[in-house]
Design a protein around this motif. Structure first.
Motif, PDB file in Angstrom:
ATOM      1  N   PHE A  65       5.300  -5.820   6.189  1.00  0.00           N
ATOM      2  CA  PHE A  65       5.091  -5.515   4.731  1.00  0.00           C
ATOM      3  C   PHE A  65       4.958  -6.630   4.133  1.00  0.00           C
ATOM      4  O   PHE A  65       4.000  -7.019   3.142  1.00  0.00           O
ATOM      5  N   TYR A  66       6.332  -7.339   3.778  1.00  0.00           N
ATOM      6  CA  TYR A  66       6.460  -8.051   2.660  1.00  0.00           C
ATOM      7  C   TYR A  66       5.986  -9.589   3.099  1.00  0.00           C
ATOM      8  O   TYR A  66       5.381 -10.099   2.413  1.00  0.00           O
ATOM      9  N   ALA A  67       5.623  -9.808   4.498  1.00  0.00           N
ATOM     10  CA  ALA A  67       4.916 -11.068   4.704  1.00  0.00           C
ATOM     11  C   ALA A  67       3.420 -10.836   4.350  1.00  0.00           C
ATOM     12  O   ALA A  67       2.621 -11.889   3.735  1.00  0.00           O
ATOM     13  N   ALA A  68       2.740  -9.711   4.418  1.00  0.00           N
ATOM     14  CA  ALA A  68       1.416  -9.444   3.738  1.00  0.00           C
ATOM     15  C   ALA A  68       1.345  -9.183   2.521  1.00  0.00           C
ATOM     16  O   ALA A  68       0.240 -10.003   1.790  1.00  0.00           O
ATOM     17  N   VAL A  69       2.410  -8.944   1.430  1.00  0.00           N
ATOM     18  CA  VAL A  69       2.278  -8.786   0.196  1.00  0.00           C
ATOM     19  C   VAL A  69       2.808 -10.010  -0.392  1.00  0.00           C
ATOM     20  O   VAL A  69       2.051 -10.321  -1.415  1.00  0.00           O
ATOM     21  N   LEU A  70       3.902 -10.362  -0.131  1.00  0.00           N
ATOM     22  CA  LEU A  70       4.355 -11.453  -0.747  1.00  0.00           C
ATOM     23  C   LEU A  70       4.423 -12.951  -0.219  1.00  0.00           C
ATOM     24  O   LEU A  70       4.908 -13.956  -0.713  1.00  0.00           O
ATOM     25  N   ALA A 112      -4.290  -8.614  -6.619  1.00  0.00           N
ATOM     26  CA  ALA A 112      -4.472  -8.884  -5.193  1.00  0.00           C
ATOM     27  C   ALA A 112      -3.018  -8.517  -4.626  1.00  0.00           C
ATOM     28  O   ALA A 112      -3.191  -8.002  -3.472  1.00  0.00           O
ATOM     29  N   THR A 113      -2.018  -8.537  -5.122  1.00  0.00           N
ATOM     30  CA  THR A 113      -0.588  -8.141  -4.696  1.00  0.00           C
ATOM     31  C   THR A 113      -0.597  -6.741  -4.451  1.00  0.00           C
ATOM     32  O   THR A 113      -0.306  -6.327  -3.633  1.00  0.00           O
ATOM     33  N   VAL A 114      -0.913  -6.132  -5.438  1.00  0.00           N
ATOM     34  CA  VAL A 114      -1.015  -4.553  -5.670  1.00  0.00           C
ATOM     35  C   VAL A 114      -2.001  -4.010  -4.508  1.00  0.00           C
ATOM     36  O   VAL A 114      -1.598  -3.094  -3.663  1.00  0.00           O
ATOM     37  N   GLU A 115      -3.045  -4.747  -4.400  1.00  0.00           N
ATOM     38  CA  GLU A 115      -4.003  -4.008  -3.371  1.00  0.00           C
ATOM     39  C   GLU A 115      -3.329  -4.595  -1.997  1.00  0.00           C
ATOM     40  O   GLU A 115      -3.570  -3.538  -1.027  1.00  0.00           O
ATOM     41  N   ALA A 116      -2.878  -5.746  -1.810  1.00  0.00           N
ATOM     42  CA  ALA A 116      -2.458  -5.767  -0.468  1.00  0.00           C
ATOM     43  C   ALA A 116      -1.207  -4.863  -0.136  1.00  0.00           C
ATOM     44  O   ALA A 116      -1.014  -4.493   0.959  1.00  0.00           O
ATOM     45  N   ALA A 117      -0.196  -4.499  -0.983  1.00  0.00           N
ATOM     46  CA  ALA A 117       0.674  -3.570  -1.112  1.00  0.00           C
ATOM     47  C   ALA A 117      -0.007  -2.215  -0.391  1.00  0.00           C
ATOM     48  O   ALA A 117       0.708  -1.506   0.346  1.00  0.00           O
ATOM     49  N   HIS A 147      -1.145  -2.053   3.230  1.00  0.00           N
ATOM     50  CA  HIS A 147      -0.053  -2.008   4.113  1.00  0.00           C
ATOM     51  C   HIS A 147       0.681  -1.105   4.108  1.00  0.00           C
ATOM     52  O   HIS A 147       1.932  -1.361   4.602  1.00  0.00           O
ATOM     53  N   GLY A 148       0.452   0.027   3.475  1.00  0.00           N
ATOM     54  CA  GLY A 148       1.189   1.248   3.685  1.00  0.00           C
ATOM     55  C   GLY A 148       2.248   1.437   2.140  1.00  0.00           C
ATOM     56  O   GLY A 148       3.081   2.433   2.112  1.00  0.00           O
ATOM     57  N   GLY A 149       2.241   0.437   1.259  1.00  0.00           N
ATOM     58  CA  GLY A 149       2.922   0.646   0.097  1.00  0.00           C
ATOM     59  C   GLY A 149       2.081   1.581  -0.976  1.00  0.00           C
ATOM     60  O   GLY A 149       0.914   1.980  -0.772  1.00  0.00           O
ATOM     61  N   SER A 150       2.718   1.703  -2.216  1.00  0.00           N
ATOM     62  CA  SER A 150       1.972   2.689  -3.198  1.00  0.00           C
ATOM     63  C   SER A 150       2.373   2.162  -4.460  1.00  0.00           C
ATOM     64  O   SER A 150       3.493   1.492  -4.637  1.00  0.00           O
ATOM     65  N   LEU A 151       1.694   2.400  -5.583  1.00  0.00           N
ATOM     66  CA  LEU A 151       1.734   1.828  -6.971  1.00  0.00           C
ATOM     67  C   LEU A 151       2.437   2.966  -7.665  1.00  0.00           C
ATOM     68  O   LEU A 151       2.018   4.133  -7.853  1.00  0.00           O
ATOM     69  N   VAL A 152       3.429   2.819  -8.245  1.00  0.00           N
ATOM     70  CA  VAL A 152       4.502   3.785  -8.989  1.00  0.00           C
ATOM     71  C   VAL A 152       3.865   3.607 -10.320  1.00  0.00           C
ATOM     72  O   VAL A 152       3.348   4.728 -10.982  1.00  0.00           O
ATOM     73  N   GLU A 153       3.644   2.477 -10.880  1.00  0.00           N
ATOM     74  CA  GLU A 153       3.044   2.243 -12.233  1.00  0.00           C
ATOM     75  C   GLU A 153       2.607   0.952 -12.529  1.00  0.00           C
ATOM     76  O   GLU A 153       3.153  -0.259 -12.012  1.00  0.00           O
ATOM     77  N   GLN A 154       1.731   0.641 -13.442  1.00  0.00           N
ATOM     78  CA  GLN A 154       1.368  -0.579 -13.799  1.00  0.00           C
ATOM     79  C   GLN A 154       1.252  -0.719 -15.314  1.00  0.00           C
ATOM     80  O   GLN A 154       0.858   0.259 -15.959  1.00  0.00           O
ATOM     81  N   ARG A 155       1.742  -1.862 -15.909  1.00  0.00           N
ATOM     82  CA  ARG A 155       1.819  -1.851 -17.494  1.00  0.00           C
ATOM     83  C   ARG A 155       1.656  -3.342 -17.960  1.00  0.00           C
ATOM     84  O   ARG A 155       2.007  -4.082 -17.141  1.00  0.00           O
ATOM     85  N   THR A 193       5.149  -1.696 -10.572  1.00  0.00           N
ATOM     86  CA  THR A 193       5.949  -1.346  -9.726  1.00  0.00           C
ATOM     87  C   THR A 193       5.755  -0.601  -8.467  1.00  0.00           C
ATOM     88  O   THR A 193       4.740   0.070  -8.655  1.00  0.00           O
ATOM     89  N   LEU A 194       6.161  -0.905  -7.603  1.00  0.00           N
ATOM     90  CA  LEU A 194       5.775  -0.714  -6.147  1.00  0.00           C
ATOM     91  C   LEU A 194       6.607   0.058  -5.301  1.00  0.00           C
ATOM     92  O   LEU A 194       8.079  -0.294  -5.469  1.00  0.00           O
TER      93      LEU A 194
END
Length: 275
Positions: free
Chosen positions: A37-42, A227-232, A235-243, A252-253
């Motif tokens: 996950f973190y390889a793909a996102v970060l 792009a980082t949010v979309e990658a998360a 790859h199975g992550g979720s967006l908690v909030e964006q501001r 915040t993911l």
């Protein structure tokens, strides 16, 4: 500079003489899944840690930036990112934590070339301390601490600053110590001329929302937030909030295992509009 225990020999050298944030570590349940996950996102790569097969050190290029340990189940703790602070004496720091109504959950115990402990402050925010007891056997990584910065969400920023100041010798006047200053209702932690953390009031200890409970939140600067949010998400992550922020924005993911972290296109700690 997140968590289980630090990656020992791969930990960046702490800022000189100060109890500064020195490392972030993720406590997770599945090391392989977290690495993917973190390889793909970060864009991180990974090398084995020095504490066994359940630990690895994340790198950005040649710079170690974080540790990941598949120990959440073994320690019966929540999946979480946790900051560690460099201290000259782990036993003394642990004693000061207890004296100030904090909790030492694990340690101090031997961790590779040092000794460390996992603790919680008086409002329940989890953090670690780490003392190097042996000299590093390799040259220190470049002193680039732009890979992560911190914000403590707590009940009262000024009470928290007194707690951490007492534990970590902030604003003690000793050579190299971290300094604190105040901006509106926040406390700014500055070490050797760099802002490394902010402390914000307003957290509620019993809140069901993990964003509202007292916690240290780890922020990872990224070049392209969208792009980082979309990658998360892919790859199975979720967006908690964006501001939006005054200088950019943050998101915040949650990673697939429930680890909470923030990505931002702002390179360092910002004022209270970051939440």
């Amino acid at each position: 500079m997140t968590g289980s225990h630090p990656g020992t020999a791969s930990m960046p050298a702490p800022l000189t003489g100060s109890a500064a944030p020195c490392w972030v570590n993720l406590m997770t349940r599945d090391l392989e899944s977290a690495q993917k996950f973190y390889a793909a996102v970060l864009g991180w790569t990974f090398r084995p840690g020095k504490l066994g097969q359940e630990f690895s050190v994340a790198r950005r290029g040649d710079v170690p930036v974080a540790g990941i340990g598949a120990v959440a189940t073994a320690y019966r703790v929540a999946v979480a990112w946790t900051p560690y602070f460099a201290v000259p004496d782990a036993d003394a720091a642990a004693s000061r934590i207890r004296e100030r109504s904090g909790t030492v959950a694990v340690g101090p115990l031997a961790l590779g070339k040092g000794r460390g402990a996992l603790a919680a402050d008086l409002d329940g925010a989890v953090f670690g301390i780490w003392e190097r007891t042996e000299p590093a056997t390799s040259p220190p990584a470049p002193d680039d601490r732009s890979h992560a910065w911190l914000r403590l969400h707590t009940r009262n920023a000024f009470d928290a600053a007194i707690f951490y100041g007492g534990v970590l010798d902030w604003a003690s006047g000793r050579p190299g110590c971290c300094e604190v200053s105040y901006e509106k209702d926040e406390v700014i932690v500055e070490c050797e001329g760099r802002q490394l953390a902010r402390i914000s009031s307003g957290a509620v200890e019993a809140a069901p929302d993990p964003l509202v409970r007292p916690h240290w939140q780890v922020h990872f600067p990224v070049a392209d937030l969208a792009a980082t949010v979309e990658a998360a998400r892919r790859h199975g992550g979720s967006l908690v909030e964006q501001r939006p922020l005054g200088q950019g924005s943050e998101a915040t993911l949650l990673d697939p295992d429930g680890g909470l972290f923030t990505v931002t296109d702002v390179p360092g700690p910002t004022a209270g509009d970051s939440g």
